[in-house]
Design an enzyme around this catalytic site. Structure first.
Site, PDB file in Angstrom:
ATOM      1  N   SER A  72      12.772 -22.598  14.459  1.00 33.10           N
ATOM      2  CA  SER A  72      13.997 -23.280  14.898  1.00 33.10           C
ATOM      3  C   SER A  72      14.360 -24.489  14.050  1.00 33.10           C
ATOM      4  CB  SER A  72      13.902 -23.701  16.367  1.00 33.10           C
ATOM      5  OG  SER A  72      13.582 -22.608  17.150  1.00 33.10           O
ATOM      6  N   ARG A  73      14.025 -24.441  12.783  1.00 35.72           N
ATOM      7  CA  ARG A  73      14.417 -25.512  11.841  1.00 35.72           C
ATOM      8  C   ARG A  73      13.737 -26.847  12.102  1.00 35.72           C
ATOM      9  NH1 ARG A  73      15.253 -21.188   9.694  1.00 35.72           N
ATOM     10  NH2 ARG A  73      16.772 -21.168   8.040  1.00 35.72           N
TER      11      ARG A  73
END
Ligand SMILES: NC(=O)C1=CN([C@@H]2O[C@H](COP(=O)(O)OP(=O)(O)OC[C@H]3O[C@@H](n4cnc5c(N)ncnc54)[C@H](O)[C@@H]3O)[C@@H](O)[C@H]2O)[C@@H](O)CC1
Ligand SMILES: [K+]
Length: 541
Positions: free
Chosen positions: A489-490
């Site tokens: 998720s970055r």
């Protein structure tokens, strides 16, 4: 397959023997790349080659030819059905893994028919399990031969569920991400009989989702889209429309009608004698891959390309106190992971015009004094470094989801050092360095070839090739390190090492300075538990 060797091939005279003994001369012609630009030789993934393949230039087999090849492989050429099925199933699994990542498409239903196409499906299900997918198998018309009962036992031992036709949902759309169609291959005739007629109808229903833009499982057909005529293809346009076709050995004629986004070729076992006899033009398999894409790669929405990196956390507590040691640790990991050219790094320089330029170069040494690479001192990068001796290095280790940035000042290495490295290179590279006037415009490649040839002749007596004046090394002395570990998720981990001034002074020796910083950090940390020189930044990228 046709297990009974045909009488003609059973005869003591091996019809292939002259070619078997002389493969390299004549037969290899047919295994050459069909339309191979030079760049293909450097690709290791078949996806990377896709644009170079043209499916029209690949041979297609009739049903009879496919059966004959099968007989020949298992007759005079000495293959066993188990072997070919294992290789075919592995090719199917590796093709699927190239097109549909397990992180997005993990639930796989393999529908297996009564013949060898079904056997390929059973093997593929097992291989996909080992690649991280969750396979389910529907195998309604089982063959009671030891090969098949063995494949079933192997799947059962992995606790892979077997579903009966009745167990399967009428609508496949919700429960699976991939349907492997391994019902019929090149021995199919007529129209499908129960229960496969009904299973094919359920696959057909999935196409209804294409209009509604709802997600539906993708259909991967093994060798032939089941229900299609082996040569004519989808007669009447009423059959399944697979998203992916994995042709085995060579595509069959019906594959010309395939219009889905992914067409792969698998079955990397065709000996040159077969290729020669059937005048097969087949694409080369890249590297050690078991499959190769045929035809165009699907057009992709670049903005939608993203990976969800899954990696262990990279925490302050785990890092080496010395960034050079940390770099070495990650470099060793990259080597151990088998990454190609882990020493490739993007070097960015900025000349006096303030405009940055980047290119890939190869790291040739790293130690406490810095990062070393070699180049032409008259190249653009050299000119820019002469105007501005600051540069940035970037290593990207795909597969480990890691990136390392190193920034600092650059100076030339000593002449002796360049000299020593120059003479350690292969003689061809030494001559190449003399011939290549980097960043200059030349009338054509022939000029390089000509000069190279002349020098090759000149030094054919193995005398010392003198290092040209304009060739040598640079050393970047690091002033900043940043280690990046991609996360889901970055929420990536970024740890930075930067030198700090101690009592308002920077020591001339960067590494000593770093040690001081670390000493300082240790003492700071014991006071207020705040790690200072190592910053952890969670970035949204
Ligand atoms: N070199 C080769 O030739 C290779 C072949 N392989 C696989 O073997 C396949 C060919 O295998 P087989 O010859 O066993 O044949 P298939 O697997 O194509 O199917 C034959 C079976 O389907 C049944 N069948 C045929 N028409 C039917 C219909 N209308 N309704 C219901 N059942 C029907 C037959 O009774 C037979 O049991 C290839 O397509 C490929 O998947 C691969 O395993 C490896 C290499
Ligand atoms: K099939």
């Amino acid at each position: 397959y046709h297990y009974n060797t045909s009488p003609a091939i059973k005869s003591t005279c091996n019809p292939f023997s002259p070619l078997v003994s002389n493969q390299s001369s004549s037969s290899s012609v047919f295994l050459r790349p069909v339309s191979a630009p030079a760049i293909r030789a450097f690709c290791s993934k078949s996806d990377a080659m896709s644009s170079a393949q043209n499916s029209d230039s690949v041979s297609h087999l009739t049903q009879r030819e496919a059966a004959e090849i099968d007989e020949t492989l298992m007759g005079p050429l000495g293959f066993s059905v188990d072997q070919l099925m294992e290789l075919a199933g592995l090719s199917v699994a590796t093709s699927i893994a190239e097109a549909y990542k397990a992180s997005e498409y993990d639930r796989v239903l393999a529908i297996c028919g009564p013949g060898n196409n079904g056997g390929d499906g059973l093997v593929a299900a097992r291989q996909l399990y080992h690649f991280g997918y969750k396979p389910f198998v529907c195998y309604p018309k089982r063959t009671q031969k030891p090969l098949y009962t063995g494949l079933v036992t192997q799947l059962e031992s992995l606790s892979i569920p077997f579903l009966s036709v009745e167990d399967l949902p009428l609508d496949f759309s919700k429960d699976f991400d991939i349907i492997v169609d391994a019902m019929f291959g090149f021995s199919f005739h007529g129209t499908p009989r129960p229960p496969f007629d009904d299973l094919i109808k359920r696959l057909l229903c999935l196409h209804g989702y294409d209009q509604t833009r709802q997600k539906r499982p993708v259909i991967v057909s093994v060798d032939i889209p089941s229900g299609w005529h082996v040569e004519e293809g989808d007669i009447g346009d009423e059959g399944i429309k697979p998203d992916m076709l994995v042709s085995l050995t060579a595509p069959k004629l019906c594959a010309k009608k395939f219009s889905g986004p992914h067409h792969f070729l698998g079955g990397r076992f065709v000996p040159p004698v077969i290729a020669h006899k059937y005048k097969l033009r087949l694409p080369p398999y890249p590297g050690t891959s078991m499959c190769v894409r045929i035809g165009k790669a699907p057009s992709v929405d670049i903005s939608a390309l993203r990976e969800n990196y899954i990696s262990p956390e990279f925490l302050e507590e785990q890092v080496e106190s010395d960034p050079i040691n940390q770099f070495r640790k990650w470099f060793d990991d990259a080597i151990a992971a088998g990454l190609r050219e882990p020493n490739a790094m993007a070097l960015s320089t900025v000349g006096k015009d303030g405009k940055p330029s980047s290119r890939m170069v190869l790291l040739k040494g790293v130690d406490r004094d810095g990062f070393v690479w070699y180049t032409n001192y008259e190249s653009r990068k050299a000119c820019e470094l002469c105007e501005n001796p600051h540069a940035s290095l970037l290593f990207y280790w795909d597969g480990l989801n890691r990136q390392v940035r190193v920034e600092g000042s650059v100076e030339k290495v000593s002449d002796e050092e360049s000299e020593q490295y120059f003479h350690s290179r292969p003689r061809g590279s030494q001559i190449g360095a003399i011939v290549s006037k980097q960043s200059s415009v030349i009338p054509g490649r022939h000029v390089l070839y000509q000069q190279y040839k002349e020098l090759e002749e000149k030094f054919s007596d193995w005398s010392l090739i003198p290092k040209p004046e304009f060739w040598g090394g640079y050393r970047l002395k690091p002033e900043l390190f940043e280690f990046w570990q991609g996360q889901t998720s970055r929420l990536h981990d970024r740890l930075q090492y930067s030198p700090q001034e101690i009592n308002g002074k920077r020591d001339g020796n960067f590494l000593v300075l770093l040690k001081k910083v670390l000493l300082c950090w240790k003492c700071e940390a014991s006071i207020n538990k705040t790690p200072q020189p190592i910053k952890r930044v969670l970035m949204m990228i």
